[in-house]
Each structure stands twice: as C-alpha cells, then as structure tokens.
Design a protein around this motif. Structure first.
Motif, PDB file in Angstrom:
ATOM      1  N   GLU A 172      27.156  32.540 -10.382  1.00 18.42           N
ATOM      2  CA  GLU A 172      26.768  31.134 -10.561  1.00 18.42           C
ATOM      3  C   GLU A 172      25.299  30.922 -10.273  1.00 18.42           C
ATOM      4  OE1 GLU A 172      28.853  29.942 -12.336  1.00 18.42           O
ATOM      5  OE2 GLU A 172      30.947  29.739 -11.250  1.00 18.42           O
ATOM      6  N   LEU A 173      24.778  31.568  -9.093  1.00 15.97           N
ATOM      7  CA  LEU A 173      23.423  31.495  -8.610  1.00 15.97           C
ATOM      8  C   LEU A 173      22.411  32.234  -9.721  1.00 15.97           C
ATOM      9  CD1 LEU A 173      21.707  30.414  -6.387  1.00 15.97           C
ATOM     10  CD2 LEU A 173      21.723  32.528  -5.449  1.00 15.97           C
ATOM     11  N   GLY A 174      23.001  33.184 -10.243  1.00 18.94           N
ATOM     12  CA  GLY A 174      22.107  33.955 -11.229  1.00 18.94           C
ATOM     13  C   GLY A 174      22.586  33.564 -12.664  1.00 18.94           C
ATOM     14  N   THR A 175      23.217  32.552 -12.949  1.00 18.91           N
ATOM     15  CA  THR A 175      23.601  32.073 -14.239  1.00 18.91           C
ATOM     16  C   THR A 175      24.048  33.378 -15.207  1.00 18.91           C
ATOM     17  OG1 THR A 175      21.275  32.178 -15.323  1.00 18.91           O
ATOM     18  CG2 THR A 175      22.131  30.064 -14.190  1.00 18.91           C
ATOM     19  N   PRO A 234      17.069  27.517 -11.833  1.00 16.33           N
ATOM     20  CA  PRO A 234      16.508  27.072 -13.208  1.00 16.33           C
ATOM     21  C   PRO A 234      15.401  25.968 -13.055  1.00 16.33           C
ATOM     22  CG  PRO A 234      18.505  27.795 -13.706  1.00 16.33           C
ATOM     23  CD  PRO A 234      18.450  27.825 -12.237  1.00 16.33           C
ATOM     24  N   PHE A 235      16.077  24.921 -12.358  1.00 19.22           N
ATOM     25  CA  PHE A 235      15.342  23.479 -12.197  1.00 19.22           C
ATOM     26  C   PHE A 235      14.228  23.794 -11.157  1.00 19.22           C
ATOM     27  CE2 PHE A 235      18.962  20.599 -13.565  1.00 19.22           C
ATOM     28  CZ  PHE A 235      18.583  20.216 -14.424  1.00 19.22           C
ATOM     29  N   ALA A 236      14.550  24.669  -9.992  1.00 18.27           N
ATOM     30  CA  ALA A 236      13.735  24.797  -8.994  1.00 18.27           C
ATOM     31  C   ALA A 236      12.249  25.816  -9.518  1.00 18.27           C
ATOM     32  CB  ALA A 236      13.881  25.538  -7.751  1.00 18.27           C
ATOM     33  N   LEU A 237      12.433  26.499 -10.468  1.00 19.84           N
ATOM     34  CA  LEU A 237      11.466  27.366 -10.982  1.00 19.84           C
ATOM     35  C   LEU A 237      10.372  26.445 -11.812  1.00 19.84           C
ATOM     36  CD1 LEU A 237      13.135  30.384 -12.652  1.00 19.84           C
ATOM     37  CD2 LEU A 237      11.599  30.466 -10.795  1.00 19.84           C
ATOM     38  N   ALA A 285       6.480  17.513 -15.343  1.00 14.75           N
ATOM     39  CA  ALA A 285       6.708  17.061 -16.535  1.00 14.75           C
ATOM     40  C   ALA A 285       7.586  18.120 -17.386  1.00 14.75           C
ATOM     41  CB  ALA A 285       5.383  17.528 -17.610  1.00 14.75           C
ATOM     42  N   ILE A 286       7.801  19.353 -17.141  1.00 14.93           N
ATOM     43  CA  ILE A 286       8.744  20.287 -17.538  1.00 14.93           C
ATOM     44  C   ILE A 286       9.846  20.043 -17.044  1.00 14.93           C
ATOM     45  CG2 ILE A 286       9.503  22.798 -17.968  1.00 14.93           C
ATOM     46  CD1 ILE A 286       7.173  21.948 -19.487  1.00 14.93           C
ATOM     47  N   LEU A 287      10.031  19.867 -15.658  1.00 11.00           N
ATOM     48  CA  LEU A 287      11.427  19.502 -14.910  1.00 11.00           C
ATOM     49  C   LEU A 287      11.964  18.208 -15.653  1.00 11.00           C
ATOM     50  CD1 LEU A 287      13.492  19.586 -12.676  1.00 11.00           C
ATOM     51  CD2 LEU A 287      11.718  18.335 -11.263  1.00 11.00           C
ATOM     52  N   ALA A 288      10.929  17.061 -15.876  1.00  9.96           N
ATOM     53  CA  ALA A 288      11.497  15.899 -16.511  1.00  9.96           C
ATOM     54  C   ALA A 288      12.089  16.146 -17.832  1.00  9.96           C
ATOM     55  CB  ALA A 288      10.376  14.718 -16.547  1.00  9.96           C
ATOM     56  N   LEU A 300      25.906  22.995 -29.216  1.00  9.56           N
ATOM     57  CA  LEU A 300      24.324  22.433 -29.334  1.00  9.56           C
ATOM     58  C   LEU A 300      23.771  22.803 -28.094  1.00  9.56           C
ATOM     59  CD1 LEU A 300      22.413  20.968 -31.008  1.00  9.56           C
ATOM     60  CD2 LEU A 300      23.272  18.793 -30.282  1.00  9.56           C
ATOM     61  N   SER A 301      24.283  22.535 -27.023  1.00  7.16           N
ATOM     62  CA  SER A 301      23.584  23.086 -25.724  1.00  7.16           C
ATOM     63  C   SER A 301      23.169  24.317 -25.692  1.00  7.16           C
ATOM     64  CB  SER A 301      24.589  22.756 -24.734  1.00  7.16           C
ATOM     65  OG  SER A 301      25.147  21.259 -24.192  1.00  7.16           O
ATOM     66  N   MET A 302      23.882  25.344 -26.201  1.00  5.37           N
ATOM     67  CA  MET A 302      23.353  26.791 -26.393  1.00  5.37           C
ATOM     68  C   MET A 302      22.352  26.799 -27.433  1.00  5.37           C
ATOM     69  SD  MET A 302      26.738  28.812 -25.683  1.00  5.37           S
ATOM     70  CE  MET A 302      27.784  28.022 -26.944  1.00  5.37           C
ATOM     71  N   MET A 303      22.508  26.012 -28.598  1.00  2.00           N
ATOM     72  CA  MET A 303      21.721  26.063 -29.775  1.00  2.00           C
ATOM     73  C   MET A 303      20.317  25.771 -29.228  1.00  2.00           C
ATOM     74  SD  MET A 303      24.241  24.882 -32.726  1.00  2.00           S
ATOM     75  CE  MET A 303      25.620  26.078 -33.242  1.00  2.00           C
ATOM     76  N   LEU A 304      20.061  24.666 -28.511  1.00  2.00           N
ATOM     77  CA  LEU A 304      18.731  24.603 -27.879  1.00  2.00           C
ATOM     78  C   LEU A 304      17.922  25.532 -27.381  1.00  2.00           C
ATOM     79  CD1 LEU A 304      19.462  20.929 -25.928  1.00  2.00           C
ATOM     80  CD2 LEU A 304      18.592  21.398 -28.259  1.00  2.00           C
ATOM     81  N   GLY A 305      18.657  26.663 -27.080  1.00  2.00           N
ATOM     82  CA  GLY A 305      17.883  27.907 -26.515  1.00  2.00           C
ATOM     83  C   GLY A 305      18.410  27.919 -25.030  1.00  2.00           C
ATOM     84  N   GLU A 306      19.106  27.102 -24.535  1.00  2.00           N
ATOM     85  CA  GLU A 306      19.694  27.046 -23.233  1.00  2.00           C
ATOM     86  C   GLU A 306      18.183  26.955 -22.088  1.00  2.00           C
ATOM     87  OE1 GLU A 306      23.531  29.658 -23.127  1.00  2.00           O
ATOM     88  OE2 GLU A 306      21.505  30.922 -23.036  1.00  2.00           O
ATOM     89  N   ILE A 307      17.763  25.715 -22.387  1.00  2.00           N
ATOM     90  CA  ILE A 307      16.374  25.412 -21.739  1.00  2.00           C
ATOM     91  C   ILE A 307      16.455  24.224 -20.873  1.00  2.00           C
ATOM     92  CG2 ILE A 307      14.953  26.736 -23.505  1.00  2.00           C
ATOM     93  CD1 ILE A 307      14.579  23.937 -24.942  1.00  2.00           C
ATOM     94  N   ALA A 308      17.645  23.740 -20.917  1.00  2.00           N
ATOM     95  CA  ALA A 308      17.688  22.336 -19.821  1.00  2.00           C
ATOM     96  C   ALA A 308      18.777  22.426 -18.862  1.00  2.00           C
ATOM     97  CB  ALA A 308      17.879  21.186 -21.141  1.00  2.00           C
ATOM     98  N   PRO A 309      18.626  23.187 -17.766  1.00  2.00           N
ATOM     99  CA  PRO A 309      17.520  24.148 -17.601  1.00  2.00           C
ATOM    100  C   PRO A 309      17.397  25.376 -17.896  1.00  2.00           C
ATOM    101  CG  PRO A 309      18.801  23.826 -15.559  1.00  2.00           C
ATOM    102  CD  PRO A 309      19.615  23.139 -16.723  1.00  2.00           C
ATOM    103  N   GLY A 310      18.461  25.861 -18.605  1.00  2.00           N
ATOM    104  CA  GLY A 310      18.311  27.491 -18.977  1.00  2.00           C
ATOM    105  C   GLY A 310      18.959  28.368 -18.024  1.00  2.00           C
ATOM    106  N   GLY A 311      18.852  29.535 -18.327  1.00  2.00           N
ATOM    107  CA  GLY A 311      19.095  30.558 -17.487  1.00  2.00           C
ATOM    108  C   GLY A 311      17.969  30.928 -16.230  1.00  2.00           C
ATOM    109  N   THR A 312      18.273  31.725 -15.465  1.00  2.00           N
ATOM    110  CA  THR A 312      17.443  31.911 -14.179  1.00  2.00           C
ATOM    111  C   THR A 312      16.447  32.809 -14.885  1.00  2.00           C
ATOM    112  OG1 THR A 312      19.358  32.337 -12.866  1.00  2.00           O
ATOM    113  CG2 THR A 312      17.145  33.306 -11.943  1.00  2.00           C
ATOM    114  N   GLY A 313      14.966  32.038 -14.900  1.00  2.00           N
ATOM    115  CA  GLY A 313      13.866  32.394 -15.675  1.00  2.00           C
ATOM    116  C   GLY A 313      13.802  32.316 -17.247  1.00  2.00           C
TER     117      GLY A 313
END
Length: 438
Positions: free
Chosen positions: A110-113, A146-149, A165-168, A244-257
C-alpha cells in the motif's frame, strides 16, 4: 495468480516484496529528476539515480513500512511463517488456511502503491485487512507518499506555494471522484439495492458501500491495484469511474513518484494552453515551454491511451479465446477495456469478470505493462534534461502565476478535457452504455 496457492513464503517475502520497494523507489527517483529539471539551469546533470534509489528506499519506504506493519499486526493482520493448517468452522467441518508474513508485505504493497496481495482475495481478505480501521489505514498508506511529494516539489523549486497548487489540483479531483462514486453506489435504483441500503454486491460487509467506494477511488487514482471489493460488481457508472480514474493517468495523487511527474507533465500542457490563449510564450517555473518540450509532453500523454485503445480494439476484433469474457454486451467490453487500462497504467487491479490467464491476454497485458511503465519515464527524463539546460526566464507582469487558484482550475479543466476527448468513445461503448441502460 493465487498467492496462497502458487507462491511460497520465500517468493512472497524475498521476491515480490523486494520488487515492491524497488518499483516505488524508481518512481520517486524519476519524479525528483524531473523536479531538478525545473530547479536547475544551464546544466545537463539531473542527479544520481542510484543515490536517489537508495535514499528513497532507506529513508522513506523501509521506515514507513516498518511502522505500518506494526500497526497492521496490532490491528489483527497476521505475520508468521506457518504453513497450511486446518481451521474449524462455526457450522461444522474445517477449512484449510495458509499463514505468511502478510502484514509486512501489505505495508509496502500500500505505501509503495504497488497492489497485489498475499492472498487472491487481496485487501478483501481478513488476514490482510481485518477491520474497518485497517481499511481506512490502508487508504491512508496508499495516498500518503503521493500527496506528500507535492511539498517535496515545492521545497526543491524554492516555492512551497507551487507544491500547494499541485496538491490542490490532486485533492480537487480525488474528492470529486470520491463523491461521484459514493453517489453512484448509494443511490442506485432497484428494490434489492434499496433494501440493502446501497449496491452491496461484491463488497465486504466489514467495510460497506462507503469504505469500499473510497478504497476503489483511492486505488484507481493511484497505481496501486489493491482492492477491498470487486469492481466488476460495481454499478455501471461506478465501474466507469474506476476506469476514468486510471485514464486520467493516475495523477490524483497517482503512484509513488509517478503521480507527481504525471501531474507536472499536465501542468506543462496547461501552461502551454494558457500561453496560446493570451498570445504569450508559455513559461513554467521560469522555464520556457517550447516546441521540444511540448513534443515530449505530448508523447507522454499519448503513449498510454494508444496502448489501451489499440490493445482493447485488437482483443475485441481478433478471435481471442471466447471463454475469456464471462459477460456479453457493454459489461463484457468494459472487462476488456478495464484490463488494458489497468495494465497500461501499471495499476494491477482487475474487473474480475475477465479470464486473462490465456496466451493472448498474458502476452498483451504484459507488453502493455512493460511499455506503459518505461516509455513514459523516457519522455519524462528527456523533458527534465531539456528544462535543466535552459537559462531561467525572469518573471514579469505578464507571467502566468502558477501558484494561484486560477491555475489550479485551469489544470483540472485541462486534465478532464484531454482525458475526456481521448477516452469518451470507449467509455460510451462500455460503462456509460451499461449505466444508462440500468
């Protein structure tokens, strides 16, 4: 694969768990390299990959996983090396259960997504996810790094407001998708669903509709793949939200890094769009976004949709094994679309209605995972190198303020529009058709 049946303790702990650490550390290293591209100037140096890999593993992932594993054990997850043994049942008879170092693997899973699981039932298994509290704790682990990065990004570029801004942007999308999922699963029509208080099919009674919906959004908006319910049993629109969540590119917050560098690519595109609107050369964090940068960003956002749509179309057009699709019509198409969306975005979850253990699906999803993981990284690193070589552009009165709420709104809009234009026809054939029909 059935983890408890096909994998021994050594493979699970010394094989799969090690890869979970390395995969997450690689994502962090690539994200930091891209951030250095924005922070540095007139250089071709983006840092040392090995140093970043070691730092990410030893300073972030290992300590975090140790703490998480202890908490999971305290809350009921198992951690042992026992073999298969008989367990009595309340109604008589017995059942075979396997032990294992579950909590430690669950922590980095989980921690490493990363996703996956010690047992085939994944995070729906009581040995991996015993209670409602552990369910929420695992959601926290998925979202934590992902959020902390985003703050790491702000600190490295010398302006923490840029990170906020990215976090928001990430939080706005995550909350919106969670609310939509809750609505589709709680408010679905039908006497059976209304009597149960929501769409309970395929969901654990320990977690209910709410806990399952939050977990589903968290795991598909990140590249995790862990599931505590079966997405194929969600409502038609609910299943569409996971896709659709995956199709966004998994960016909210996405994978670790990977979530951070994916979001920064989208920020570059949003800045370019804003520049076209006002007739100015687009700039982001003092770096000009020219033709070379836009070509690399465009390649990044095109590679994953190309893999998803081409492989899905080929699977539907070619005489692949007819027994793979356990459902026909729109839901059957959704099974195939979900499989390649998950594989290409390195998510790993499944719609659970598709038998992908065939030569065709094993080969094609394997290729989708390979290309979907490494090709985007190549474009990210190339973009980082291009940005690092530039001379910073002084900020003027006409510079777009990328730390303001206006830019957050622009970034959210750009993400949704680009994704919608790319995937809407495929979504209309699958989950939208199924959801509207019901």
């Amino acid at each position: 694969y059935y983890g408890e049946q096909t994998m021994g303790h050594v493979v699970q702990t010394a094989g799969l768990a090690v890869q979970n650490f390395l995969s997450a550390a690689v994502g962090i290293a690539v994200a930091v390299a891209l951030v250095r591209g924005f922070a540095r100037s007139r250089t071709g140096e983006l840092g040392n990959f090995w140093a970043d890999l070691v730092r990410g593993t030893l300073r972030i992932l290992v300590p975090g996983s140790v703490i998480a594993a202890v908490i999971l054990v305290a809350c009921g997850a198992i951690q042992n090396f026992s073999g298969i043994h008989e367990v009595g049942q309340f109604m008589g008879g017995s059942q075979q259960w396997n032990g294992g170092a579950v909590a430690s693997q669950e922590a980095i899973k989980e921690l490493g997504t990363n996703g996956g699981g010690y047992f085939n039932a994944n995070s729906a298994h009581p040995f991996e996810n015993p209670t409602g509290f552990t369910n929420l704790f695992e959601i926290f682990l998925i979202l934590c790094i992902p959020f902390a990065l985003t703050r790491t990004f702000g600190v490295l570029v010398g302006n923490v407001k840029q990170g906020y801004a990215i976090l928001a942007t990430m939080v706005t999308i995550w909350l919106s998708f969670t609310a939509l999922m809750m609505w589709t699963e709680f408010a679905h029509h039908g006497p059976a669903l209304q009597a149960a208080g929501g769409a309970m099919e395929g969901k654990e009674t320990r977690f209910g509709v709410g806990g399952s919906s939050i977990f589903a959004v968290a795991t598909t908006l990140t590249s995790t793949g862990a599931v505590d319910s079966f997405h194929s049993s969600f409502t038609g629109l609910g299943g569409g939200i996971t896709m659709l969540s995956m199709m966004l590119g998994e960016i909210a917050p996405g994978g670790t890094g990977s979530g951070l560098y994916g979001m920064l690519i989208m920020a570059v595109i949003a800045v370019f769009i804003a520049g076209l609107m006002v007739g100015r050369t687009p700039e982001y964090l003092g770096k000009k976004i020219g033709g070379r940068e836009m070509k690399l960003a465009a390649c990044y956002i095109l590679i994953t949709p190309a893999l998803v749509l081409v492989f899905t179309a080929a699977s539907m057009a070619l005489p692949t094994p007819p027994h793979s699709m356990l459902n026909s019509g729109a839901h059957g198409f959704s099974e195939v679309l979900y499989a390649f969306t998950s594989a290409s975005n390195n998510n790993g979850s499944a719609f659970a209605g598709l038998n992908a253990n065939t030569d065709w699906y094993n080969t094609m999803t394997g290729l989708a995972m390979l290309l979907g993981r490494f090709l985007p990284m190549i474009f990210v690193l190339a973009l980082a190198g291009s940005l690092a070589e530039q001379t910073p552009v002084p900020e003027t009165a006409g510079t777009l303020r990328t730390e303001k709420p206006l830019f957050t709104g622009l970034l959210v809009g750009a993400i949704l529009i680009i994704t919608g234009l790319t995937y809407f026809p495929a979504l209309a054939l699958g989950p939208l058709a199924e959801g509207l029909a019901s």
